[in-house]
Design an enzyme around this catalytic site. Sequence first.
Site, PDB file in Angstrom:
ATOM      1  N   ARG A  20      37.735  31.557  32.622  1.00 38.96           N
ATOM      2  CA  ARG A  20      37.932  32.019  34.098  1.00 38.96           C
ATOM      3  C   ARG A  20      37.590  33.433  34.069  1.00 38.96           C
ATOM      4  O   ARG A  20      37.524  33.906  35.279  1.00 38.96           O
ATOM      5  CB  ARG A  20      39.455  31.677  34.404  1.00 38.96           C
ATOM      6  CG  ARG A  20      39.662  30.309  34.916  1.00 38.96           C
ATOM      7  CD  ARG A  20      40.966  30.130  35.517  1.00 38.96           C
ATOM      8  NE  ARG A  20      42.060  29.973  34.731  1.00 38.96           N
ATOM      9  CZ  ARG A  20      43.380  30.404  34.867  1.00 38.96           C
ATOM     10  NH1 ARG A  20      43.658  30.831  36.142  1.00 38.96           N
ATOM     11  NH2 ARG A  20      44.217  30.159  33.952  1.00 38.96           N
ATOM     12  N   LYS A  27      37.283  37.349  26.061  1.00 37.05           N
ATOM     13  CA  LYS A  27      38.440  37.729  26.803  1.00 37.05           C
ATOM     14  C   LYS A  27      39.333  38.711  26.343  1.00 37.05           C
ATOM     15  O   LYS A  27      39.576  39.741  26.952  1.00 37.05           O
ATOM     16  CB  LYS A  27      39.194  36.426  27.226  1.00 37.05           C
ATOM     17  CG  LYS A  27      40.502  36.766  28.106  1.00 37.05           C
ATOM     18  CD  LYS A  27      41.018  35.679  28.564  1.00 37.05           C
ATOM     19  CE  LYS A  27      41.841  34.927  27.556  1.00 37.05           C
ATOM     20  NZ  LYS A  27      42.707  33.736  28.214  1.00 37.05           N
ATOM     21  N   ASN A 237      44.250  35.555  32.303  1.00 30.52           N
ATOM     22  CA  ASN A 237      43.120  34.609  32.341  1.00 30.52           C
ATOM     23  C   ASN A 237      42.177  34.748  33.216  1.00 30.52           C
ATOM     24  O   ASN A 237      40.858  33.911  33.037  1.00 30.52           O
ATOM     25  CB  ASN A 237      43.612  32.997  32.780  1.00 30.52           C
ATOM     26  CG  ASN A 237      44.704  32.634  31.696  1.00 30.52           C
ATOM     27  OD1 ASN A 237      44.406  32.484  30.595  1.00 30.52           O
ATOM     28  ND2 ASN A 237      45.921  32.907  31.782  1.00 30.52           N
ATOM     29  N   TYR A 408      18.171  75.625  27.181  1.00 27.63           N
ATOM     30  CA  TYR A 408      17.421  74.649  26.559  1.00 27.63           C
ATOM     31  C   TYR A 408      15.879  74.875  26.669  1.00 27.63           C
ATOM     32  O   TYR A 408      15.429  74.908  27.584  1.00 27.63           O
ATOM     33  CB  TYR A 408      17.645  73.287  26.826  1.00 27.63           C
ATOM     34  CG  TYR A 408      17.205  72.001  26.443  1.00 27.63           C
ATOM     35  CD1 TYR A 408      17.268  71.744  24.702  1.00 27.63           C
ATOM     36  CD2 TYR A 408      16.382  70.941  27.178  1.00 27.63           C
ATOM     37  CE1 TYR A 408      16.722  70.710  24.320  1.00 27.63           C
ATOM     38  CE2 TYR A 408      15.764  69.714  26.302  1.00 27.63           C
ATOM     39  CZ  TYR A 408      15.945  69.682  24.961  1.00 27.63           C
ATOM     40  OH  TYR A 408      15.427  68.607  24.391  1.00 27.63           O
ATOM     41  N   GLY A 444      20.304  90.076  41.998  1.00 26.72           N
ATOM     42  CA  GLY A 444      20.226  88.494  42.381  1.00 26.72           C
ATOM     43  C   GLY A 444      18.793  88.256  42.358  1.00 26.72           C
ATOM     44  O   GLY A 444      17.812  88.868  42.608  1.00 26.72           O
TER      45      GLY A 444
HETATM   46  C1  UD1 Z   1      50.513  28.075  25.187  1.00 21.27           C
HETATM   47  C2  UD1 Z   1      51.978  27.155  24.852  1.00 21.27           C
HETATM   48  C3  UD1 Z   1      52.799  26.982  25.987  1.00 21.27           C
HETATM   49  C4  UD1 Z   1      53.074  28.218  26.466  1.00 21.27           C
HETATM   50  C5  UD1 Z   1      51.682  29.035  26.997  1.00 21.27           C
HETATM   51  C6  UD1 Z   1      52.168  30.384  27.364  1.00 21.27           C
HETATM   52  C7  UD1 Z   1      51.060  25.446  23.276  1.00 21.27           C
HETATM   53  C8  UD1 Z   1      50.484  24.107  22.800  1.00 21.27           C
HETATM   54  N1  UD1 Z   1      51.168  25.705  24.373  1.00 21.27           N
HETATM   55  O1  UD1 Z   1      49.787  27.043  26.283  1.00 21.27           O
HETATM   56  O2  UD1 Z   1      53.797  26.203  25.583  1.00 21.27           O
HETATM   57  O3  UD1 Z   1      53.863  28.155  27.636  1.00 21.27           O
HETATM   58  O4  UD1 Z   1      50.908  29.007  25.642  1.00 21.27           O
HETATM   59  O5  UD1 Z   1      51.006  31.239  27.683  1.00 21.27           O
HETATM   60  O6  UD1 Z   1      50.942  26.402  22.240  1.00 21.27           O
HETATM   61  N2  UD1 Z   1      43.902  29.710  21.341  1.00 21.27           N
HETATM   62  C9  UD1 Z   1      43.264  29.588  19.898  1.00 21.27           C
HETATM   63  N3  UD1 Z   1      42.872  28.657  19.445  1.00 21.27           N
HETATM   64  C10 UD1 Z   1      42.924  27.477  20.111  1.00 21.27           C
HETATM   65  C11 UD1 Z   1      43.705  27.196  21.205  1.00 21.27           C
HETATM   66  C12 UD1 Z   1      44.349  28.515  21.828  1.00 21.27           C
HETATM   67  O7  UD1 Z   1      42.945  30.737  19.256  1.00 21.27           O
HETATM   68  O8  UD1 Z   1      42.292  26.493  19.575  1.00 21.27           O
HETATM   69  C13 UD1 Z   1      44.454  30.949  21.743  1.00 21.27           C
HETATM   70  C14 UD1 Z   1      43.982  31.210  23.229  1.00 21.27           C
HETATM   71  O9  UD1 Z   1      42.786  32.038  22.967  1.00 21.27           O
HETATM   72  C15 UD1 Z   1      45.123  32.159  23.701  1.00 21.27           C
HETATM   73  C16 UD1 Z   1      46.401  31.656  22.799  1.00 21.27           C
HETATM   74  O10 UD1 Z   1      45.965  30.913  21.901  1.00 21.27           O
HETATM   75  O11 UD1 Z   1      45.243  33.401  23.266  1.00 21.27           O
HETATM   76  C17 UD1 Z   1      46.920  30.416  23.604  1.00 21.27           C
HETATM   77  O12 UD1 Z   1      46.275  29.510  24.232  1.00 21.27           O
HETATM   78  P1  UD1 Z   1      46.114  28.962  25.764  1.00 21.27           P
HETATM   79  O13 UD1 Z   1      45.146  27.835  25.786  1.00 21.27           O
HETATM   80  O14 UD1 Z   1      46.095  29.949  26.793  1.00 21.27           O
HETATM   81  O15 UD1 Z   1      47.787  28.337  25.629  1.00 21.27           O
HETATM   82  P2  UD1 Z   1      48.180  26.839  26.389  1.00 21.27           P
HETATM   83  O16 UD1 Z   1      47.953  25.878  25.217  1.00 21.27           O
HETATM   84  O17 UD1 Z   1      47.838  26.878  27.776  1.00 21.27           O
END
Ligand code: UD1
Length: 479
Positions: A20, A27, A237, A408, A444
């Site tokens: 997004r 990001k 996001n 310069y 001047g």
């Molecule tokens: C997650 C939590 C959710 C919480 C929310 C808060 C889980 C399953 N859920 O949601 O309960 O309310 O965060 O924001 O954990 N990332 C990775 N690898 C992956 C997936 C994600 O590195 O495979 C990283 C993303 O880049 C991000 C963070 O993990 O920095 C959280 O991922 P995101 O997809 O935003 O979280 P949700 O799964 O939506």
Amino acid sequence: MSANAWPLDIVIMAAGKGTRMKSRTPKVLQKLAGRPLLGHVLATAGQLQARSAVVITGHGAAEVEAATAGSASVSGRFDLKFVRQEPQLGTGHAVQQALPVLADDGVVVVLSGDVPLTQAATLQALVAAAGGDRLALLTVRLPDPTGYGRIVRDTTGGVQRIVEHKDASAAERAIDEVYSGIMAVPARLLRPWLEGLTCDNAQGEYYLTDVVGMAVAQGVPVAAHCIADAVQVAGVNSPQQLAELERAHQLRQAQALMEQGVRLADPARFDLRDHASGTPAQLRCGQDVEIDLGCIFTGQVEIGAGARIGAYCHISNAMIAADAVIHPFTHIDGEAAGASVGTGALIGPFARLRPGAQLGAEVHIGNFVEVKNSTLAAGAKANHLAYLGDATVGERVNYGAGSITANYDGANKHRTVIEADVHIGSNCVLVAPVTIGAGGTVGGGSTITKSTPAQSLAVARGKQVVKENWHRPAKLPKA
Ligand code: UD1
Ligand code: CA
């Protein structure tokens, strides 16, 4: 800050794509207050006196690793490691990748690279809640919890599990306490839970949040540390969310300055950022400093007591001494060399001070005057439309409008020395290397290529010719 009861190892999830943001930049490298989001998280880890930080990278991994490894906010504070997660199969899968580099004697704090404003004190409280034998979750109540994992509690209020929004029932979706994405847990507890995760859920992902149910099943206590300040757990996001957090952060910095007595004309129009070169943001102000609206400070800036900064100034890596007045729209950037403005000096409006500008007490620099790598001694004045580059300017020198140092020669830079009490007229060119002797005057319009002795008058321009009763050419009759 006292030493931690347990060694802390920070795991930072930063593998996600950030679709997004619609940006080519990963990001976690998007900037808030001039610093990559991930840099904020790592700086917080530094404040916690962590033993190590493991960054899980995936999308844009090489770029994220390269940008992070050398950053000023990180260097030497803790052992920094990168682990790649490819493909990205969920937050549980992300933390699994860190297991090989996590020691069992530590407490693991799981953070996200896109949640920049968590305070160290909040995480310390979370670590304390985990202790050596509990799972601690950072939670927050949100007016609109849509999309977040919900904290499901039993009838006695004990945390039972986290259910992700997409997996939640209508009743569970009504819960307004959400998981922030941040937890603290001893590594020796976390390891077997992560190894037991499955992806049997609505998103087909390995959910880190499933460890909560596992802890409860094993009788491991789960603490929910609920904070009221949603900004600390807010993620980025979209560009909108990035801008909102930027403003929240700037307002907090503004409030902290006002608590120290700094008078900001408008705390909503104040910005303090890291310098583009990486110098961390730090603004130190003496007593009775006034800052008008719309000013941007980057890197390390010091403002002495009683100094006033006019509207819309941009001041970077600079020292402004006591009682100086910086008039509106002045641009000062000391970059690596720094720039300094002396006590009671008057600068601007529309002045530009570049690296190595060192201005003494009571110096006046007026509109459209540029100063680079030059020292101006006390009381020197350059009030209009001028350039001073690679110059040493003595006390009380008056430097006329439109005059420049030609520093310069097309290949090398040379110095111009203007000794004390010299008067340089308007529209002069001082071709360096050249010295104008003390107390001397340059007429001047002169182009000065040879040094002049003290107390002399130097004039180097075409002599004025006057022809009396002279008539302008008349138009020829049309053919
Ligand atoms: C997650 C939590 C959710 C919480 C929310 C808060 C889980 C399953 N859920 O949601 O309960 O309310 O965060 O924001 O954990 N990332 C990775 N690898 C992956 C997936 C994600 O590195 O495979 C990283 C993303 O880049 C991000 C963070 O993990 O920095 C959280 O991922 P995101 O997809 O935003 O979280 P949700 O799964 O939506
Ligand atoms: Ca997700």
